[in-house]
Design an enzyme around this catalytic site. Structure first.
Site, PDB file in Angstrom:
ATOM      1  N   ILE A 139       0.826  -1.212   0.000  1.00  0.00           N
ATOM      2  CA  ILE A 139       0.000   0.000   0.000  1.00  0.00           C
ATOM      3  C   ILE A 139       0.869   1.275   0.000  1.00  0.00           C
ATOM      4  CG2 ILE A 139      -0.250   0.147   2.539  1.00  0.00           C
ATOM      5  CD1 ILE A 139      -3.309   0.608   0.498  1.00  0.00           C
TER       6      ILE A 139
ATOM      7  N   ASP B 223      -0.174  -0.169   9.160  1.00  0.00           N
ATOM      8  CA  ASP B 223       0.043   1.032   9.977  1.00  0.00           C
ATOM      9  C   ASP B 223       1.545   1.303  10.156  1.00  0.00           C
ATOM     10  OD1 ASP B 223      -0.780   3.131  11.547  1.00  0.00           O
ATOM     11  OD2 ASP B 223      -1.408   1.915  13.262  1.00  0.00           O
TER      12      ASP B 223
ATOM     13  N   SER C 143      -8.695  -5.046   8.627  1.00  0.00           N
ATOM     14  CA  SER C 143      -9.058  -6.034   9.671  1.00  0.00           C
ATOM     15  C   SER C 143      -8.625  -7.471   9.386  1.00  0.00           C
ATOM     16  CB  SER C 143     -10.568  -6.031   9.978  1.00  0.00           C
ATOM     17  OG  SER C 143     -10.941  -4.867  10.678  1.00  0.00           O
ATOM     18  N   THR C 144      -8.010  -7.741   8.227  1.00  0.00           N
ATOM     19  CA  THR C 144      -7.692  -9.150   7.906  1.00  0.00           C
ATOM     20  C   THR C 144      -6.318  -9.593   8.405  1.00  0.00           C
ATOM     21  OG1 THR C 144      -6.751  -8.645   5.728  1.00  0.00           O
ATOM     22  CG2 THR C 144      -9.122  -9.081   5.818  1.00  0.00           C
TER      23      THR C 144
HETATM   24  N1  AR6 Z   1       0.559  -3.217   2.082  1.00  0.00           N
HETATM   25  C1  AR6 Z   1      -0.631  -3.834   1.854  1.00  0.00           C
HETATM   26  N2  AR6 Z   1      -1.162  -4.746   2.698  1.00  0.00           N
HETATM   27  C2  AR6 Z   1      -0.464  -5.053   3.811  1.00  0.00           C
HETATM   28  C3  AR6 Z   1       0.774  -4.445   4.129  1.00  0.00           C
HETATM   29  C4  AR6 Z   1       1.289  -3.493   3.201  1.00  0.00           C
HETATM   30  N3  AR6 Z   1       2.467  -2.859   3.402  1.00  0.00           N
HETATM   31  N4  AR6 Z   1       1.217  -4.968   5.317  1.00  0.00           N
HETATM   32  C5  AR6 Z   1       0.278  -5.851   5.725  1.00  0.00           C
HETATM   33  N5  AR6 Z   1      -0.731  -5.914   4.809  1.00  0.00           N
HETATM   34  P1  AR6 Z   1      -3.051  -5.280   9.411  1.00  0.00           P
HETATM   35  P2  AR6 Z   1      -5.682  -4.958  10.731  1.00  0.00           P
HETATM   36  C6  AR6 Z   1      -1.987  -6.705   4.842  1.00  0.00           C
HETATM   37  O1  AR6 Z   1      -2.586  -6.159  10.521  1.00  0.00           O
HETATM   38  O2  AR6 Z   1      -5.963  -6.414  10.646  1.00  0.00           O
HETATM   39  C7  AR6 Z   1      -1.813  -2.660  13.359  1.00  0.00           C
HETATM   40  O3  AR6 Z   1      -0.897  -2.940  14.374  1.00  0.00           O
HETATM   41  C8  AR6 Z   1      -2.080  -7.860   5.805  1.00  0.00           C
HETATM   42  O4  AR6 Z   1      -1.529  -9.034   5.218  1.00  0.00           O
HETATM   43  O5  AR6 Z   1      -2.133  -4.239   8.897  1.00  0.00           O
HETATM   44  O6  AR6 Z   1      -6.769  -3.989  10.385  1.00  0.00           O
HETATM   45  C9  AR6 Z   1      -2.688  -1.451  13.673  1.00  0.00           C
HETATM   46  O7  AR6 Z   1      -1.988  -0.476  14.439  1.00  0.00           O
HETATM   47  C10 AR6 Z   1      -3.589  -7.965   6.001  1.00  0.00           C
HETATM   48  O8  AR6 Z   1      -4.188  -8.703   4.929  1.00  0.00           O
HETATM   49  O9  AR6 Z   1      -4.426  -4.494   9.823  1.00  0.00           O
HETATM   50  C11 AR6 Z   1      -3.805  -2.058  14.447  1.00  0.00           C
HETATM   51  O10 AR6 Z   1      -3.492  -2.199  15.821  1.00  0.00           O
HETATM   52  C12 AR6 Z   1      -4.076  -6.549   5.887  1.00  0.00           C
HETATM   53  O11 AR6 Z   1      -3.020  -5.823   5.260  1.00  0.00           O
HETATM   54  C13 AR6 Z   1      -3.991  -3.419  13.817  1.00  0.00           C
HETATM   55  O12 AR6 Z   1      -2.719  -3.752  13.259  1.00  0.00           O
HETATM   56  C14 AR6 Z   1      -4.420  -5.862   7.206  1.00  0.00           C
HETATM   57  O13 AR6 Z   1      -3.495  -6.249   8.213  1.00  0.00           O
HETATM   58  C15 AR6 Z   1      -4.991  -3.390  12.686  1.00  0.00           C
HETATM   59  O14 AR6 Z   1      -5.196  -4.688  12.217  1.00  0.00           O
END
Ligand code: AR6
Length: 170
Positions: free
Chosen positions: A10, A33, A121-122
């Site tokens: 992203i 994040d 959220s995934t």
């Molecule tokens: N680009 C695109 N997708 C990504 C990337 C990236 N650089 N990195 C991970 N993903 P998550 P959540 C995918 O955990 O579940 C954080 O600590 C990943 O494989 O980023 O909403 C926040 O501060 C997954 O499919 O977000 C919150 O505390 C998706 O992005 C918490 O995590 C979302 O994974 C939020 O959790």
């Protein structure tokens, strides 16, 4: 509105706004994040801190969204939203839909025409991709926004496949 799916990171997207899968603190974390704050630099966190102190002293509610600069990212804005933690006993799909709808409202407010979403959220929040994907696609399609291009940026193949199925079925 055109909806596209890509596998990728992203933080590399050349769009007007990228959506951050944040938490209520708006002060950073892992996953998307962590990557956004790392690559975007300190300007994003500074604005998040200001938003917290002025508008959300108790944190941004789940399903809400706020917009900041994108710092050094190629995008112009980051839209921070807080997805629901998945629950087996409670249906939180309305909150996940709200993340998408509220993010597109923030995009409309700043005039962003292209927006990239991660699979909110995934990851850390454990929403099964096959449940999250149809919610995300339906919410974006029904949002009634001026945004012209929505790109879902999926990190891994299983999540990408879930979004492909959801888009084909929509
Ligand atoms: N680009 C695109 N997708 C990504 C990337 C990236 N650089 N990195 C991970 N993903 P998550 P959540 C995918 O955990 O579940 C954080 O600590 C990943 O494989 O980023 O909403 C926040 O501060 C997954 O499919 O977000 C919150 O505390 C998706 O992005 C918490 O995590 C979302 O994974 C939020 O959790």
């Amino acid at each position: 509105m055109e909806i596209s799916l890509v596998r990728g990171d992203i933080t590399e997207q050349e769009v007007d706004a990228v959506v951050n899968a944040a938490n209520s603190s708006l002060l950073g974390g892992g996953g998307v994040d962590g990557a956004i704050h790392r690559r975007g630099g300190p300007a994003i966190l500074e604005e998040c801190e200001r938003i917290r102190s002025v508008s959300y002293p108790d944190g941004l509610p789940v399903g809400g969204a706020v917009v900041t600069t994108a710092g050094r990212l190629p995008a112009r804005w980051v839209i921070h939203t807080v997805g629901p933690v998945f629950s087996k006993s409670q249906d939180r799909s309305g909150l996940l839909a709200s993340c998408h709808v509220e993010s597109l409202k923030r995009a409309d407010e700043v005039g962003a025409e292209s927006v990239a979403f991660p699979a909110i959220s995934t990851g850390a929040y454990r929403y099964p991709p096959e449940l999250a994907a149809p919610i995300a696609i339906a919410a974006v399609s029904g949002a009634g926004t001026s945004v012209e291009h929505v790109r879902f940026v999926l990190f891994d193949s299983a999540v990408h496949a879930a979004f492909e199925d959801a888009l084909n079925a929509h």
